[in-house]
Enzyme design. Structure first.
Site, PDB file in Angstrom:
ATOM      1  N   ARG A 279      -2.990   6.000   1.291  1.00 32.36           N
ATOM      2  CA  ARG A 279      -3.618   7.088   2.030  1.00 32.36           C
ATOM      3  C   ARG A 279      -2.679   7.897   2.901  1.00 32.36           C
ATOM      4  NH1 ARG A 279      -7.829   3.272   4.905  1.00 32.36           N
ATOM      5  NH2 ARG A 279      -5.932   1.993   4.882  1.00 32.36           N
TER       6      ARG A 279
ATOM      7  N   TYR B 284     -15.254 -11.730   0.568  1.00 30.32           N
ATOM      8  CA  TYR B 284     -16.013 -10.507   0.288  1.00 30.32           C
ATOM      9  C   TYR B 284     -17.280 -10.802  -0.508  1.00 30.32           C
ATOM     10  CZ  TYR B 284     -12.100  -7.700   1.967  1.00 30.32           C
ATOM     11  OH  TYR B 284     -11.132  -7.122   2.754  1.00 30.32           O
TER      12      TYR B 284
ATOM     13  N   ASP C  52      -7.119  -2.692  -7.168  1.00 28.78           N
ATOM     14  CA  ASP C  52      -7.770  -3.312  -6.024  1.00 28.78           C
ATOM     15  C   ASP C  52      -8.086  -4.761  -6.361  1.00 28.78           C
ATOM     16  OD1 ASP C  52      -9.050  -2.495  -3.289  1.00 28.78           O
ATOM     17  OD2 ASP C  52     -10.517  -3.803  -4.231  1.00 28.78           O
TER      18      ASP C  52
ATOM     19  N   ARG D  34      -7.954  11.735  -3.859  1.00 33.90           N
ATOM     20  CA  ARG D  34      -9.115  11.073  -3.266  1.00 33.90           C
ATOM     21  C   ARG D  34     -10.263  12.045  -3.087  1.00 33.90           C
ATOM     22  NH1 ARG D  34      -8.185   9.447   2.797  1.00 33.90           N
ATOM     23  NH2 ARG D  34      -8.301  11.716   2.864  1.00 33.90           N
TER      24      ARG D  34
ATOM     25  N   ARG E 185       0.819  -1.216   0.000  1.00 35.23           N
ATOM     26  CA  ARG E 185       0.000   0.000   0.000  1.00 35.23           C
ATOM     27  C   ARG E 185       0.854   1.268   0.000  1.00 35.23           C
ATOM     28  NH1 ARG E 185      -4.844  -1.581   4.209  1.00 35.23           N
ATOM     29  NH2 ARG E 185      -5.881  -3.096   2.876  1.00 35.23           N
TER      30      ARG E 185
END
Length: 341
Positions: free
Chosen positions: A29, A151, A74, A38, A25
């Protein structure tokens, strides 16, 4: 030819002067430039716009002396392409309004040509490769079939994924049908990624550690291994199973070039369980990046001494946290780049 081959050399087991370093990652973020984008575009718009995905991939490359880039994307783009309409909800994360609950739901899954359903990923690879100018390699990735099943059946994130697990235990026939469909499509997807220019593949089994060793073998590893068998003939493959230290002896017998490990196992035990003959990647606790730069530098260098320089890729034990200060991430990377035996 790629100029900095340190990452690829470590994957091949070649002798290196220091371990290569990148962070899971890393295009994420914790970067202010990522947060600025974002605020303009929602998550899957960023994933599905090749120029944006390439720009985000390059963000940490411009900031830090890392030895590999990883394509911004993703794991859920694969089930999306198969017909599951995942969205990213604020304060919820991945969300699927109609999760898989029956054999009919599994049978309805689609298998469209990769160029039609995931062509935006392939285009992002091409753009990114141009921007990298052959300076460092580019990693492509996918989720493990088990993690995607979690998921797809749960419909959202969970700490335990009890709904997904009960689906497998109550209806193993449906579960294996679903897992095989995801596996087959993932193989197609990753092969096209390789053809488009990625230099290595990483498979993320984020939820493998929720399974017992016996169930892991049945519902996760047997499908990951199918992917590895096909892809390893094309590029080096890294398998990262979070919490799956117990499977290291089995994993190390596969054709994978490297195994990612998290912080729940010591470097010494990871070497022992994997038989010393395969490259390991990890395993700095991401929360330790909230320490001080001085402590981070010292502990990261100790991590190298514990794993050993050869057949080792320095990384975190999971994705970098969004509240990590830039100077702390830099201290981690600098500790690896400046390491000398």
């Amino acid at each position: 030819m790629i100029k900095n081959t340190l990452f690829l050399d470590a994957l091949k087991g070649k002798n290196v002067k220091r371990p290569p370093v990148w962070m899971m990652r890393q295009a994420g973020r914790f970067l202010p430039e990522f947060r600025a984008l974002r605020d303009k575009y929602d998550f899957f718009t960023r994933c599905k716009t090749p120029e944006l995905a390439a720009e985000i991939t390059m963000m940490p490359v411009k900031r830090f002396p890392i030895d590999s880039a990883i394509l911004f994307s993703d794991i859920l783009v694969v089930p999306q392409a198969m017909g599951l309409n995942f969205e990213m909800k604020e304060s919820v994360g991945p969300y699927l309004q109609n999760p898989i609950a029956s054999k009919q739901d599994v049978e309805r899954l689609q298998n469209p040509p990769i160029e039609e359903s995931l062509g935006y990923v392939l285009e992002a690879i091409s753009i990114t490769k141009e921007l990298l100018h052959n300076e460092i390699p580019l990693i492509g990735f996918s989720g493990s079939p088990w993690t995607i099943l979690c998921y797809a059946v749960e419909g959202k994130g969970s700490k335990t994924f009890d709904k997904a697990k009960s689906f497998c235990f109550k209806n193993p026939e449906w579960a294996h049908l679903l897992l095989q469909k995801i596996t087959d499509y993932t193989i197609q997807y990753l092969l096209r990624k390789v053809e488009s220019g990625v230099d290595a593949i990483q498979i993320f089994d984020s939820w493998g550690g929720l399974l017992s060793p016996k169930d892991y073998e049945e519902f996760s590893w047997r499908y990951i291994d199918q992917i590895v068998e096909v892809l390893a003939t094309k590029v080096p493959v890294i398998v990262f199973g979070k919490g799956c230290w117990y499977a290291l002896p089995t994993m190390s017998q596969s054709k994978a070039s490297a195994l990612g490990v998290d912080w729940t196992i010591t470097p010494q035990k990871a070497r022992e369980f994997s038989g010393e003959a395969i490259t390991l990647q990890g395993n700095f606790d991401p929360a330790k990046l909230l320490s001080t730069p001085k402590n981070i530098y010292s502990e990261a260098q100790q991590m190298i001494r514990d794993f050993g320089v050869q057949r080792y890729i320095a990384n975190l034990g999971h994705g970098i946290l969004p509240n990590v200060p830039l100077e702390n991430a830099e201290a981690f990377i600098r500790a690896i780049v400046e390491f000398r035996e």
